[in-house]
Design a protein around this motif. Structure first.
Motif, PDB file in Angstrom:
ATOM      1  N   TYR A  68       0.751  -1.337   0.422  1.00  0.00           N
ATOM      2  CA  TYR A  68       0.376  -0.370   0.172  1.00  0.00           C
ATOM      3  C   TYR A  68       1.121   1.169  -0.029  1.00  0.00           C
ATOM      4  O   TYR A  68       2.205   1.202   0.347  1.00  0.00           O
ATOM      5  N   ILE A  69       0.049   2.680  -0.075  1.00  0.00           N
ATOM      6  CA  ILE A  69       0.585   3.572  -0.751  1.00  0.00           C
ATOM      7  C   ILE A  69       0.242   3.976   1.700  1.00  0.00           C
ATOM      8  O   ILE A  69      -0.425   4.298   1.709  1.00  0.00           O
ATOM      9  N   VAL A  70       1.412   4.260   2.076  1.00  0.00           N
ATOM     10  CA  VAL A  70       1.630   4.949   3.483  1.00  0.00           C
ATOM     11  C   VAL A  70       1.651   6.646   3.310  1.00  0.00           C
ATOM     12  O   VAL A  70       2.715   7.558   2.722  1.00  0.00           O
ATOM     13  N   CYS A  71       1.177   7.231   4.004  1.00  0.00           N
ATOM     14  CA  CYS A  71       1.534   8.696   4.418  1.00  0.00           C
ATOM     15  C   CYS A  71       1.907   8.612   5.748  1.00  0.00           C
ATOM     16  O   CYS A  71       1.089   7.596   6.898  1.00  0.00           O
ATOM     17  N   ALA A  72       2.873   8.773   6.302  1.00  0.00           N
ATOM     18  CA  ALA A  72       3.762   9.170   6.890  1.00  0.00           C
ATOM     19  C   ALA A  72       2.797   9.945   8.235  1.00  0.00           C
ATOM     20  O   ALA A  72       3.322   9.381   9.865  1.00  0.00           O
ATOM     21  N   ALA A  73       2.300  10.422   8.164  1.00  0.00           N
ATOM     22  CA  ALA A  73       1.594  11.611   9.101  1.00  0.00           C
ATOM     23  C   ALA A  73       0.841  11.018  10.572  1.00  0.00           C
ATOM     24  O   ALA A  73       1.125  10.652  11.362  1.00  0.00           O
TER      25      ALA A  73
END
Ligand code: FES
Length: 120
Positions: A68-73
């Motif tokens: 998956y693409i992940v948002c680090a925030a």
């Protein structure tokens, strides 16, 4: 010339992502992911919060198993194929897909009008 050459498909290994900073501003504004021998391009902006960029480190757009693409925030996970959030605070929302073109020579191009339209 109304298009900008971004590279060639072979610049990307399978399940690998790369960010692009066309304005040389120091921040990538969109990224391309290669997955299952296809390329997917999205604006580097999380639908959860303002214009928050996704990676914790340059080009690190995928989770540790590259599923998956992940948002680090805040840890949102997005499907690579359609940018839809399947886990996290923006569940059901989508990343903004960026149109790119692949030539017969496997070159990756983006049109100047897309760059303007998407503010890349
Ligand atoms: S800003 Fe991306 S998950 Fe919160």
């Amino acid at each position: 010339m109304n298009k900008i050459l971004l590279g060639v498909i072979d610049d990307f290994a399978e399940e690998q992502a790369k960010g692009f900073d066309l304005n040389h501003s120091g921040s990538d504004t969109f990224f391309i992911v290669r997955s299952k021998n296809k390329l997917f391009a999205y604006k580097d902006s999380c639908p959860h919060y303002g214009d928050t960029t996704l990676p914790w480190k340059r080009h690190h757009y995928l989770n540790n198993v590259a599923e998956y693409i992940v948002c680090a925030a805040h840890g949102a996970l997005f499907q690579i194929e359609n940018g839809k959030c399947i886990q996290g605070p923006c569940l059901g929302q989508k990343l903004t897909k960026v149109p790119i073109e692949i030539s017969e020579q496997n070159e990756i191009w983006i049109d100047q009008t897309i760059i303007k339209e998407f503010n890349l």
